[in-house]
Design a protein around this motif. Structure first.
Motif, PDB file in Angstrom:
ATOM      1  N   UNK A 165       0.806  -1.224   0.000  1.00 25.53           N
ATOM      2  CA  UNK A 165       0.000   0.000   0.000  1.00 25.53           C
ATOM      3  C   UNK A 165       0.840   1.275   0.000  1.00 25.53           C
ATOM      4  N   UNK A 166       2.154   1.125  -0.060  1.00 29.98           N
ATOM      5  CA  UNK A 166       3.037   2.282  -0.081  1.00 29.98           C
ATOM      6  C   UNK A 166       3.344   2.705  -1.522  1.00 29.98           C
ATOM      7  N   UNK A 167       3.693   3.972  -1.690  1.00 28.63           N
ATOM      8  CA  UNK A 167       4.110   4.489  -2.991  1.00 28.63           C
ATOM      9  C   UNK A 167       5.547   4.058  -3.235  1.00 28.63           C
ATOM     10  N   UNK A 168       5.800   3.161  -4.181  1.00 30.53           N
ATOM     11  CA  UNK A 168       7.169   2.656  -4.360  1.00 30.53           C
ATOM     12  C   UNK A 168       8.171   3.753  -4.735  1.00 30.53           C
ATOM     13  N   UNK A 169       7.692   4.826  -5.353  1.00 29.98           N
ATOM     14  CA  UNK A 169       8.607   5.898  -5.742  1.00 29.98           C
ATOM     15  C   UNK A 169       9.161   6.652  -4.543  1.00 29.98           C
ATOM     16  N   UNK A 170       8.562   6.446  -3.365  1.00 27.81           N
ATOM     17  CA  UNK A 170       9.010   7.114  -2.146  1.00 27.81           C
ATOM     18  C   UNK A 170       9.818   6.190  -1.237  1.00 27.81           C
ATOM     19  N   UNK A 171      10.052   4.949  -1.685  1.00 22.08           N
ATOM     20  CA  UNK A 171      10.696   3.955  -0.830  1.00 22.08           C
ATOM     21  C   UNK A 171      12.184   3.808  -1.144  1.00 22.08           C
ATOM     22  N   UNK A 172      12.990   3.897  -0.106  1.00 25.91           N
ATOM     23  CA  UNK A 172      14.398   3.524  -0.171  1.00 25.91           C
ATOM     24  C   UNK A 172      14.603   2.340   0.760  1.00 25.91           C
ATOM     25  N   UNK A 173      15.279   1.321   0.279  1.00 33.17           N
ATOM     26  CA  UNK A 173      15.577   0.150   1.106  1.00 33.17           C
ATOM     27  C   UNK A 173      17.020   0.227   1.587  1.00 33.17           C
ATOM     28  N   UNK A 174      17.216   0.025   2.875  1.00 28.51           N
ATOM     29  CA  UNK A 174      18.545  -0.094   3.463  1.00 28.51           C
ATOM     30  C   UNK A 174      18.624  -1.483   4.081  1.00 28.51           C
ATOM     31  N   UNK A 175      19.385  -2.361   3.463  1.00 34.72           N
ATOM     32  CA  UNK A 175      19.440  -3.744   3.918  1.00 34.72           C
ATOM     33  C   UNK A 175      20.823  -4.146   4.370  1.00 34.72           C
ATOM     34  N   UNK A 176      20.901  -4.757   5.541  1.00 34.99           N
ATOM     35  CA  UNK A 176      22.178  -5.224   6.073  1.00 34.99           C
ATOM     36  C   UNK A 176      22.350  -6.710   5.814  1.00 34.99           C
ATOM     37  N   UNK A 177      23.458  -7.084   5.193  1.00 31.04           N
ATOM     38  CA  UNK A 177      23.831  -8.481   5.030  1.00 31.04           C
ATOM     39  C   UNK A 177      22.701  -9.280   4.366  1.00 31.04           C
ATOM     40  N   UNK A 178      22.142 -10.251   5.045  1.00 36.54           N
ATOM     41  CA  UNK A 178      21.013 -11.028   4.528  1.00 36.54           C
ATOM     42  C   UNK A 178      19.883 -10.115   4.060  1.00 36.54           C
ATOM     43  N   UNK A 179      19.612  -9.059   4.829  1.00 35.57           N
ATOM     44  CA  UNK A 179      18.554  -8.127   4.461  1.00 35.57           C
ATOM     45  C   UNK A 179      18.848  -7.400   3.164  1.00 35.57           C
ATOM     46  N   UNK A 180      20.124  -7.163   2.883  1.00 34.33           N
ATOM     47  CA  UNK A 180      20.487  -6.548   1.620  1.00 34.33           C
ATOM     48  C   UNK A 180      20.186  -7.449   0.442  1.00 34.33           C
ATOM     49  N   UNK A 181      20.361  -8.759   0.632  1.00 31.56           N
ATOM     50  CA  UNK A 181      20.051  -9.710  -0.432  1.00 31.56           C
ATOM     51  C   UNK A 181      18.545  -9.765  -0.679  1.00 31.56           C
ATOM     52  N   UNK A 182      17.771  -9.799   0.395  1.00 33.29           N
ATOM     53  CA  UNK A 182      16.314  -9.801   0.256  1.00 33.29           C
ATOM     54  C   UNK A 182      15.855  -8.527  -0.461  1.00 33.29           C
ATOM     55  N   UNK A 183      16.416  -7.391  -0.043  1.00 28.99           N
ATOM     56  CA  UNK A 183      16.061  -6.133  -0.695  1.00 28.99           C
ATOM     57  C   UNK A 183      16.429  -6.131  -2.166  1.00 28.99           C
ATOM     58  N   UNK A 184      17.585  -6.722  -2.501  1.00 27.92           N
ATOM     59  CA  UNK A 184      18.022  -6.774  -3.889  1.00 27.92           C
ATOM     60  C   UNK A 184      17.098  -7.646  -4.729  1.00 27.92           C
TER      61      UNK A 184
END
Length: 247
Positions: free
Chosen positions: A75-94
């Protein structure tokens, strides 16, 4: 439908999605979250499935976690989203930013992603996924183990908020909240996942992080950088320096 446990805060249109590493919880982002709020933005920090207060139901592959994330942010506007992912979380975000799960975020920043895994390391992780979790006789023993597994030992004192939700009471004692099956995600090519990202990508790691090198990161992101004198959990050790990656 399985819902992830999440914490969130701040105000404004821009949303920073904070994704923790394997074995930790969203609580590790305490310092970074405070900085995001001070900058006038919103943040959200989920516990991945099999971690913290989120359900421990598998499977636990990267794709399942990315689908959970896409559902959480539908339900969020994807154009306003920045993902900051650490380690495993970075892979999920990618993986989410590769477009396989619908709309993608506007930007991805990764911290301390281990790109290169040997066959022995993969086999070791897969073996860990099949072992039952250890039950500790005392809560203190469980918390001590959790601090080591999450990489927070020596970075924060016992009882620190960054350790929240890492231990649970079980029959016969206490155990880590992390489901052992989460280690089963290890195996797919991390480099291939990173190369599939469809949005601007910035990669970084602490100079003291033994899991990644600058040369490896720059094969994916030519502008990747090392954060001097910081460990794998750089976001816990120096939140403001990690926040600067978002500028």
């Amino acid at each position: 439908m399985m819902g992830l446990y999440t914490e969130r805060g701040g105000q404004g249109a821009r949303l920073i999605v904070l994704l923790h590493g394997l074995g930790a919880t969203g609580a590790v982002w305490q310092g970074v979250a405070a900085g995001i709020e001070a900058r006038g933005h919103r943040w959200i920090a989920p516990d991945f499935r099999g971690h913290g207060h989120s359900p421990a139901e598998g499977p636990f592959g990267f794709g399942v976690h990315a689908a959970d994330l896409a559902r959480l942010l539908a339900d969020e506007d994807p154009s306003q989203i920045t993902v900051l992912g650490h380690s495993f979380g970075g892979v999920v975000g990618a993986l989410w930013a590769g477009g396989l799960f619908g709309p993608v975020p506007s930007r991805l920043v990764t911290l301390g992603v281990k790109q290169v895994w040997s066959a022995e390391e993969i086999a070791g992780a897969q073996a860990m996924a099949t072992r039952p979790g250890k039950i500790f006789a005392t809560e203190a023993e469980a918390w001590e183990r959790y601090a080591k597994v999450s990489g927070l030992d020596g970075l924060v004192p016992p009882g620190a908020p960054e350790l929240a939700r890492g231990v649970r009471a079980v029959e016969g004692g206490f155990a880590l909240a992390m489901a052992p099956g989460v280690f089963g995600a290890v195996g797919p090519s991390i480099e291939a996942i990173l190369r599939g990202v469809q949005v601007p990508l910035r990669m970084a790691a602490g100079s003291g992080d033994p899991m990644v090198t600058l040369e490896q990161m720059r094969e994916i992101d030519p502008g990747a950088l090392l954060l001097d004198a910081l460990p794998h959990n750089a976001h816990v050790a120096a939140p403001e320096r990690v926040l600067a990656l978002l500028d």
